[in-house]
Scaffold this motif. Structure first.
Motif, PDB file in Angstrom:
ATOM      1  N   PHE A  28       0.824  -1.209   0.000  1.00  0.00           N
ATOM      2  CA  PHE A  28       0.000   0.000   0.000  1.00  0.00           C
ATOM      3  C   PHE A  28       0.856   1.257   0.000  1.00  0.00           C
ATOM      4  N   CYS A  29       0.527   2.160  -0.887  1.00  0.00           N
ATOM      5  CA  CYS A  29       1.132   3.498  -0.941  1.00  0.00           C
ATOM      6  C   CYS A  29      -0.009   4.494  -0.753  1.00  0.00           C
ATOM      7  N   VAL A  38      10.118  -1.298  -4.037  1.00  0.00           N
ATOM      8  CA  VAL A  38      11.458  -1.416  -4.629  1.00  0.00           C
ATOM      9  C   VAL A  38      12.482  -0.880  -3.638  1.00  0.00           C
ATOM     10  N   ASP A  39      13.728  -1.207  -3.871  1.00  0.00           N
ATOM     11  CA  ASP A  39      14.832  -0.758  -3.015  1.00  0.00           C
ATOM     12  C   ASP A  39      14.520  -1.018  -1.538  1.00  0.00           C
ATOM     13  N   TYR A  40      14.036  -2.210  -1.265  1.00  0.00           N
ATOM     14  CA  TYR A  40      13.587  -2.514   0.090  1.00  0.00           C
ATOM     15  C   TYR A  40      14.638  -3.246   0.908  1.00  0.00           C
ATOM     16  N   SER A  41      14.470  -3.154   2.219  1.00  0.00           N
ATOM     17  CA  SER A  41      15.319  -3.879   3.156  1.00  0.00           C
ATOM     18  C   SER A  41      14.429  -4.751   4.026  1.00  0.00           C
ATOM     19  N   LEU A  42      15.035  -5.755   4.617  1.00  0.00           N
ATOM     20  CA  LEU A  42      14.323  -6.682   5.498  1.00  0.00           C
ATOM     21  C   LEU A  42      14.717  -6.398   6.935  1.00  0.00           C
ATOM     22  N   GLY A  53      10.799   0.081   2.051  1.00  0.00           N
ATOM     23  CA  GLY A  53      11.396   0.522   0.792  1.00  0.00           C
ATOM     24  C   GLY A  53      10.659   1.691   0.197  1.00  0.00           C
ATOM     25  N   LYS A  54      10.603   1.729  -1.142  1.00  0.00           N
ATOM     26  CA  LYS A  54       9.995   2.840  -1.864  1.00  0.00           C
ATOM     27  C   LYS A  54       8.934   2.323  -2.819  1.00  0.00           C
ATOM     28  N   CYS A  55       7.943   3.164  -3.068  1.00  0.00           N
ATOM     29  CA  CYS A  55       6.908   2.876  -4.063  1.00  0.00           C
ATOM     30  C   CYS A  55       7.554   2.916  -5.456  1.00  0.00           C
ATOM     31  N   ALA A  61       8.112   6.540   0.578  1.00  0.00           N
ATOM     32  CA  ALA A  61       8.447   5.442   1.490  1.00  0.00           C
ATOM     33  C   ALA A  61       7.212   4.586   1.756  1.00  0.00           C
ATOM     34  N   VAL A  62       7.398   3.264   1.646  1.00  0.00           N
ATOM     35  CA  VAL A  62       6.328   2.306   1.925  1.00  0.00           C
ATOM     36  C   VAL A  62       6.902   1.156   2.745  1.00  0.00           C
ATOM     37  N   ALA A  63       6.020   0.408   3.365  1.00  0.00           N
ATOM     38  CA  ALA A  63       6.447  -0.751   4.153  1.00  0.00           C
ATOM     39  C   ALA A  63       5.365  -1.821   4.074  1.00  0.00           C
TER      40      ALA A  63
END
Length: 69
Positions: A28-29, A38-42, A53-55, A61-63
């Motif tokens: 969800f954004c 995209v460009d996400y971390s765990l 990461g990012k939409c 910023a999204v999660a």
């Protein structure tokens, strides 16, 4: 994908690859609604794994929290 936490990576790797893809593509954004992260971390979370990461569409910023099954 950036791995911040080894414990989170172990949890994430237990999720089947086809389900991982569906989760990554269903985030969800607040601007775009349903988007791809995209460009996400765990990160490890008491309830599962947190993807931050990012939409893909707008870059906001999204999660997404993936709860343990």
């Amino acid at each position: 994908m950036a791995i911040i936490d080894v414990k989170a990576a172990k949890k994430w790797n237990q999720v089947p690859k086809d389900l991982q893809r569906k989760i990554i593509e269903n985030v969800f954004c607040s601007d775009c609604f349903v988007t791809t992260i995209v460009d996400y971390s765990l990160r490890d979370d008491p309830h599962g794994v947190l993807l931050e990461g990012k939409c893909k569409s707008c870059g906001k910023a999204v999660a997404r929290l993936v709860e343990e099954i």
